[in-house]
Design an enzyme around this catalytic site. Structure first.
Site, PDB file in Angstrom:
ATOM      1  N   ARG A  19       0.933  -1.212   0.084  1.00  0.00           N
ATOM      2  CA  ARG A  19       0.124   0.008   0.046  1.00  0.00           C
ATOM      3  C   ARG A  19       1.039   1.286  -0.058  1.00  0.00           C
ATOM      4  O   ARG A  19       0.414   2.213  -0.364  1.00  0.00           O
ATOM      5  CB  ARG A  19      -0.921   0.106   1.090  1.00  0.00           C
ATOM      6  CG  ARG A  19      -1.910  -1.169   1.352  1.00  0.00           C
ATOM      7  CD  ARG A  19      -3.170  -0.751   0.964  1.00  0.00           C
ATOM      8  NE  ARG A  19      -4.387  -1.789   1.172  1.00  0.00           N
ATOM      9  CZ  ARG A  19      -4.984  -1.891   2.245  1.00  0.00           C
ATOM     10  NH1 ARG A  19      -4.861  -1.137   3.151  1.00  0.00           N
ATOM     11  NH2 ARG A  19      -5.952  -2.741   2.280  1.00  0.00           N
ATOM     12  N   ASP A  69     -16.270   8.773   8.123  1.00  0.00           N
ATOM     13  CA  ASP A  69     -15.157   7.750   7.840  1.00  0.00           C
ATOM     14  C   ASP A  69     -13.988   8.646   8.068  1.00  0.00           C
ATOM     15  O   ASP A  69     -13.838   9.954   7.757  1.00  0.00           O
ATOM     16  CB  ASP A  69     -15.124   7.151   6.814  1.00  0.00           C
ATOM     17  CG  ASP A  69     -14.376   5.893   6.700  1.00  0.00           C
ATOM     18  OD1 ASP A  69     -14.871   4.782   6.700  1.00  0.00           O
ATOM     19  OD2 ASP A  69     -13.109   5.752   6.487  1.00  0.00           O
TER      20      ASP A  69
END
Ligand SMILES: C[S@@+](CC[C@H](N)C(=O)[O-])C[C@H]1O[C@@H](n2cnc3c(N)ncnc32)[C@H](O)[C@@H]1O
Length: 286
Positions: A39, A152
């Site tokens: 990532r 979020d």
């Protein structure tokens, strides 16, 4: 290791773990080492950093809020889907039916009030499922002061969620009755109908920081979010959620989660469904 991936030493992995724990409350297990490499390698390269050490030094000294956001976005897990753990939506419909039958809470405008929070909403499938289910079951909610807050920590998913548009493949496996709740755009996408879309407000919010959120919420969905946190962080989170949940409201958590040994403030009332424990005051009022 893939071409383009950067080597990650144990010391560097520890630094990354400490940083994501500090900024997002996320506890990365040893098993997440390859995930970190896949990532973050591109982020490290794009910044021109030579190594993960170099990258963390940069974040700690000269990094911008955007760099911090990119770091967090890269390390969150955003898996979700429409109608995930669908028994929760059936239960919510029952709860709202009860609220409608009783005298609902009123807002100052004289409209009945309904508030739901999807905390850790990812790309929006959870709050939109709530909106679609409730509007279908109770069309009169269109005239209520009914709002769904969806939050979020990951700015990428919040931006995606706000569009209300998804590839049609998102509906795979749903019954034709559920598929019919969505609009087809004709270009391989589906869209959340305007009435449901308009009920949901998306906001960037870190659950381990202070919240500009008052409540009371009639229902809170915080599903598959706290699994990334350690027990003390989970305890603090669920205690704080209890403070903004209405005494007769419900908390819905993920299928692999439970509040035993995490928070004392709730009683289990269904499969991964909790309600605040009655306080001495609420018992007297009842
Ligand atoms: C696996 S998804 C769950 C989505 C949805 N609730 C569901 O069950 O389908 C977990 C979400 O929690 C979010 N998250 C992780 N840490 C967070 C934090 N500290 N504050 C807010 N959201 C967080 C992630 O960005 C991710 O989108």
């Amino acid at each position: 290791m893939d071409h383009g991936e950067i080597a990650l030493s144990t010391r560097e992995f520890t630094r990354i773990r400490e940083r994501v724990y500090k900024v997002a409350g996320i506890s990365l297990s040893d098993a997440k080492r390859t995930l970190v490499v896949s990532r973050l390698s591109k982020v490290v390269r794009t910044l021109g950093a030579k190594s993960f050490d170099d990258y963390i030094d940069y974040l700690e000294t000269r990094g911008t809020p955007e760099d911090d956001q990119e770091f967090v976005n890269a390390l969150t897990t955003n898996l979700t889907r429409f109608f995930r753990e669908d028994h929760h939506f059936d239960h919510l419909i029952g709860h709202v039916r009860d609220l409608i039958a009783r005298t609902p809470r009123m807002t100052r405008t004289g409209k009945p009030r309904l508030r739901i929070w999807s905390a850790g909403c990812s790309t929006g499938q959870e709050p939109y499922t709530i909106a679609l289910c409730l509007l279908k079951a109770f069309p009169e909610l269109a005239r209520w002061d009914f709002k769904i807050l969806a939050t979020d920590i990951d700015s990428g998913v919040v931006a995606k969620a706000s569009t209300g548009t998804y590839p049609v493949g998102e509906l795979n496996g749903l019954s034709s009755e559920r598929v019919a709740l969505f609009e087809k755009t004709g270009d391989g996408n589906i869209r959340i109908p305007r009435a449901a879309h308009g009920l949901v407000t998306f906001k960037l919010l870190n659950l381990i920081e202070p919240w500009p959120v008052k409540g009371p919420f009639d229902a809170i969905f915080c599903r598959n979010v706290a699994i990334y946190f350690d027990k003390p962080t989970q305890g603090t989170l669920f205690d704080r959620l209890g403070q903004v949940l209405a005494p007769d409201g419900f908390l819905y958590i993920g299928h692999s989660e439970n509040l035993q040994a995490v928070s004392n403030g709730y009683q289990l009332v269904g499969k991964t469904i909790y309600q605040p424990k009655p306080t001495a005051k609420s018992r007297t009022a009842a």
